[in-house]
Design an enzyme around this catalytic site. Structure first.
Site, PDB file in Angstrom:
ATOM      1  N   ASP A 102      35.304  37.299   9.141  1.00 58.02           N
ATOM      2  CA  ASP A 102      35.759  38.658   9.458  1.00 58.02           C
ATOM      3  C   ASP A 102      35.717  39.540   8.204  1.00 58.02           C
ATOM      4  O   ASP A 102      35.830  39.040   7.083  1.00 58.02           O
ATOM      5  CB  ASP A 102      37.215  38.654   9.944  1.00 58.02           C
ATOM      6  CG  ASP A 102      37.387  37.895  11.238  1.00 58.02           C
ATOM      7  OD1 ASP A 102      36.387  37.699  11.943  1.00 58.02           O
ATOM      8  OD2 ASP A 102      38.537  37.515  11.516  1.00 58.02           O
TER       9      ASP A 102
HETATM   10  N1  URA Z   1      38.938  32.698  12.041  1.00 64.38           N
HETATM   11  C1  URA Z   1      39.292  33.993  11.988  1.00 64.38           C
HETATM   12  O1  URA Z   1      40.210  34.423  12.674  1.00 64.38           O
HETATM   13  N2  URA Z   1      38.605  34.790  11.139  1.00 64.38           N
HETATM   14  C2  URA Z   1      37.613  34.363  10.351  1.00 64.38           C
HETATM   15  O2  URA Z   1      37.017  35.150   9.610  1.00 64.38           O
HETATM   16  C3  URA Z   1      37.255  33.022  10.433  1.00 64.38           C
HETATM   17  C4  URA Z   1      37.937  32.206  11.286  1.00 64.38           C
END
Ligand code: URA
Length: 234
Positions: A102
């Protein structure tokens, strides 16, 4: 070299995906659609995938980057945000991120121009573990940690077994290490939200045996031979 291998070694897609692109008419050789999966690419051939020129096989490069906050893990962003491609701009090869993190997640991200490796590592059947350190809001009780480890419903999907370890905590927040065996979209955030402890900060510290260690944010290192071998055989 067979055309699917040629496309995979340029980092554009796995060999299997290249076969699909060929079958779907997305590949042109010297201006004409090429639907022959066994076509042998010759010296002077110009190969294009969806109009983009394939510049031929490159030496495979495998790096681990420490993604900082506020960067997207796509090759280009329609909102003009910074992308992880900038972190490897000094490497003379076109690298692509293996999987996603993310915008607000930091930490371990593998980048490579080996399309076959990308396919293996991201395919659900290979169950490559991913370990995260999450700072979550409030107190995460042992009971909640056990629920997370057994599997929780994150909106129509029940997560598989996970390893959960509370590192330290106060009344206002808890630092937790969690290892998951699949990679649904925003999975870790959804898991903690489902037990009432939203994530405040999230860092991926390992992808299988590939550990972030002391790699500084925004920097990269080459994967070791052992790490590459593991990922190729996972
Ligand atoms: N899980 C999440 O919520 N975000 C990420 O970036 C990776 C795994």
């Amino acid at each position: 070299m067979r055309i699917n291998k040629y496309i995979a070694q340029a980092g554009i897609a796995s060999r299997r995906k290249a076969d699909e692109l060929i079958a779907n008419g997305n590949v042109k050789v010297n201006g004409a659609v090429m639907k022959e999966p066994g076509y042998d690419v010759g010296e002077g051939d110009e190969v294009r995938v969806n109009g983009r020129l394939v510049t031929g096989a490159q030496k495979p490069v495998y790096v681990l980057v420490n993604k900082p906050l506020g960067m997207v893990t796509t090759a280009a962003d329609d909102r003009d945000r910074a992308t992880v491609m900038e972190l490897v701009a000094d490497i003379d090869a076109r690298l692509y991120p293996v999987g996603r993190l993310d915008y607000n997640t930091t930490g371990a991200l593998i980048m490579t121009n080996d399309g076959d490796l990308t396919y293996r590592v991201t395919h659900p059947k290979h169950e490559l573990t991913k370990t995260y350190r999450a700072l979550v809001k409030g107190v995460l009780s042992d009971e909640k940690a056990r629920r997370l480890a057994r599997g929780v419903d994150i909106g129509g999907y029940v997560t598989r077994r996970a390893q959960v370890r509370i590192i330290k905590g106060t009344q206002s927040s808890t630092l937790v290490e969690i290892t998951i065996h699949e990679g649904k979209n925003r999975q870790v955030r959804k898991m903690f939200a489902s037990v009432g402890n939203p994530v405040q900060e999230l860092e991926r510290v390992a992808i299988g045996p590939v550990r972030l260690g002391h790699l500084r944010p925004g920097h990269y290192r080459k994967l070791t031979r052992e790490e590459i071998e593991f990922l190729k055989n996972c």
